[in-house]
Every structure is written in structure tokens, then in C-alpha cells.
Design a protein around this motif. Sequence first.
Motif, PDB file in Angstrom:
ATOM      1  N   MET A 131       0.847  -1.182   0.000  1.00  0.00           N
ATOM      2  CA  MET A 131       0.000   0.000   0.000  1.00  0.00           C
ATOM      3  C   MET A 131       0.891   1.243   0.000  1.00  0.00           C
ATOM      4  O   MET A 131       1.864   1.309   0.749  1.00  0.00           O
ATOM      5  CB  MET A 131      -0.899   0.001   1.240  1.00  0.00           C
ATOM      6  CG  MET A 131      -1.909   1.136   1.273  1.00  0.00           C
ATOM      7  SD  MET A 131      -2.954   1.110   2.768  1.00  0.00           S
ATOM      8  CE  MET A 131      -4.016  -0.281   2.425  1.00  0.00           C
ATOM      9  N   GLU A 150      -2.667   5.845  -0.324  1.00  0.00           N
ATOM     10  CA  GLU A 150      -3.802   4.921  -0.234  1.00  0.00           C
ATOM     11  C   GLU A 150      -4.247   4.656   1.204  1.00  0.00           C
ATOM     12  O   GLU A 150      -5.276   4.013   1.421  1.00  0.00           O
ATOM     13  CB  GLU A 150      -3.448   3.572  -0.876  1.00  0.00           C
ATOM     14  CG  GLU A 150      -3.133   3.658  -2.358  1.00  0.00           C
ATOM     15  CD  GLU A 150      -2.629   2.339  -2.903  1.00  0.00           C
ATOM     16  OE1 GLU A 150      -3.330   1.738  -3.745  1.00  0.00           O
ATOM     17  OE2 GLU A 150      -1.536   1.890  -2.477  1.00  0.00           O
ATOM     18  N   THR A 151      -3.501   5.122   2.186  1.00  0.00           N
ATOM     19  CA  THR A 151      -3.810   4.783   3.580  1.00  0.00           C
ATOM     20  C   THR A 151      -5.115   5.381   4.094  1.00  0.00           C
ATOM     21  O   THR A 151      -5.655   4.912   5.093  1.00  0.00           O
ATOM     22  CB  THR A 151      -2.650   5.179   4.528  1.00  0.00           C
ATOM     23  OG1 THR A 151      -2.400   6.580   4.416  1.00  0.00           O
ATOM     24  CG2 THR A 151      -1.383   4.388   4.214  1.00  0.00           C
ATOM     25  N   THR A 169      -2.466  -3.504   0.004  1.00  0.00           N
ATOM     26  CA  THR A 169      -3.780  -3.201  -0.556  1.00  0.00           C
ATOM     27  C   THR A 169      -4.245  -4.355  -1.436  1.00  0.00           C
ATOM     28  O   THR A 169      -3.438  -5.007  -2.087  1.00  0.00           O
ATOM     29  CB  THR A 169      -3.764  -1.874  -1.344  1.00  0.00           C
ATOM     30  OG1 THR A 169      -5.086  -1.531  -1.714  1.00  0.00           O
ATOM     31  CG2 THR A 169      -2.887  -1.930  -2.571  1.00  0.00           C
ATOM     32  N   PHE A 207      -7.731  -4.691   2.536  1.00  0.00           N
ATOM     33  CA  PHE A 207      -6.331  -4.480   2.864  1.00  0.00           C
ATOM     34  C   PHE A 207      -5.917  -5.440   3.966  1.00  0.00           C
ATOM     35  O   PHE A 207      -6.735  -6.060   4.635  1.00  0.00           O
ATOM     36  CB  PHE A 207      -6.063  -3.028   3.299  1.00  0.00           C
ATOM     37  CG  PHE A 207      -6.772  -2.629   4.560  1.00  0.00           C
ATOM     38  CD1 PHE A 207      -6.143  -2.750   5.794  1.00  0.00           C
ATOM     39  CD2 PHE A 207      -8.065  -2.120   4.525  1.00  0.00           C
ATOM     40  CE1 PHE A 207      -6.799  -2.381   6.966  1.00  0.00           C
ATOM     41  CE2 PHE A 207      -8.723  -1.739   5.686  1.00  0.00           C
ATOM     42  CZ  PHE A 207      -8.091  -1.874   6.907  1.00  0.00           C
TER      43      PHE A 207
END
Length: 170
Positions: free
Chosen positions: A8, A12-13, A65, A75
Amino acid sequence: MTLDVKDMELAETAVVIDYFYSSSIEQLDLMGIDPTRLPTRPVWSSLFKSLYETPITERAALLVTWRLDGRPIGFSSCDRIVFGNRAHMHLHITDPELRGRGLGTECVRRSIDLYFQRLQLKQLFCEPNAYNVAPNRALQKAGFRYLKTYKTVPGPMNYHQAVTRWMIER
């Protein structure tokens, strides 16, 4: 149908933060999460930024991810990392409509490979809430071995609960 499992990226977190903040009280309870223990969004974002500035050999966590046909569906994360030895993983299908279709098992299998490679692991553990059937089934199907069920507080966002400890070795 193309399933993609990869590291990830920091950008994208927000998916992780949004997932926990948009989950119902019932879903959080099934995961053993106490909503009063969730970090605020800004604190969580700051923690992720700091994490991604740390070399992988020293990181407290690694995030993966899961994408289906290019869109995020879930995730996984690893924490309690002892680089070159062991870590603990977590797994989440974020789209409720995709739960119970076997995608979690395949995502877990691919995440295992990534964790063992990136963190040079010998052992990988997972301890889902004992009453949350889906992750327990996915772990078993993905090749994890059942070790025990016991009560603990698994993490800083959790309350005291029964968990099932699973392990896979390589």
C-alpha cells in the motif's frame, strides 16, 4: 476478474482510516474494536506518514492493498514485526458485498507471500476475534495452522476478547 495484492502506498492509507470510521458499531464489535479507542483521522494520518518515512527493516507495520479489477476491496496489515523472524497480520474486506465469496482467502494467500518476502519472515501469526467466522475460515483455507483460542487485548484499538491464534511458517 483480476486480483492484485501489493504494498500500500502512503496516498492509499486513507482507505484504512475511512474503513474503520465508516464501519457500523456491529462490524467494529465483530472485529473486537472499541470505537472510543480509534485515533482521530489527523493523528492516524500523521502516524502513517511517519511509518512510511521509516526504512522497512525498522517499520512497526507494513500495509498491503487488495484490488479487484483495479478498485480497492480490502487491505491487510502486519505489525509486531521482528524483521527476519515473525510478525502478526490483520485482514479486512472493506466492501461488505464482497465478503463471504472466497476473495479474502486468495488475498490472504498473496499477502502471506508478500509479507514473507518483504519482511524475510519465518513465522506469521494472525489473531482474529474468535467469534468472527470469516477471517478464521480464510486463514484456515490459506494454510494457517490453528494454535489456540484465548482471551487478550490484541491491540490498542481493541477491548478484552477471545481471539483465535493462527500461524504459518516457511
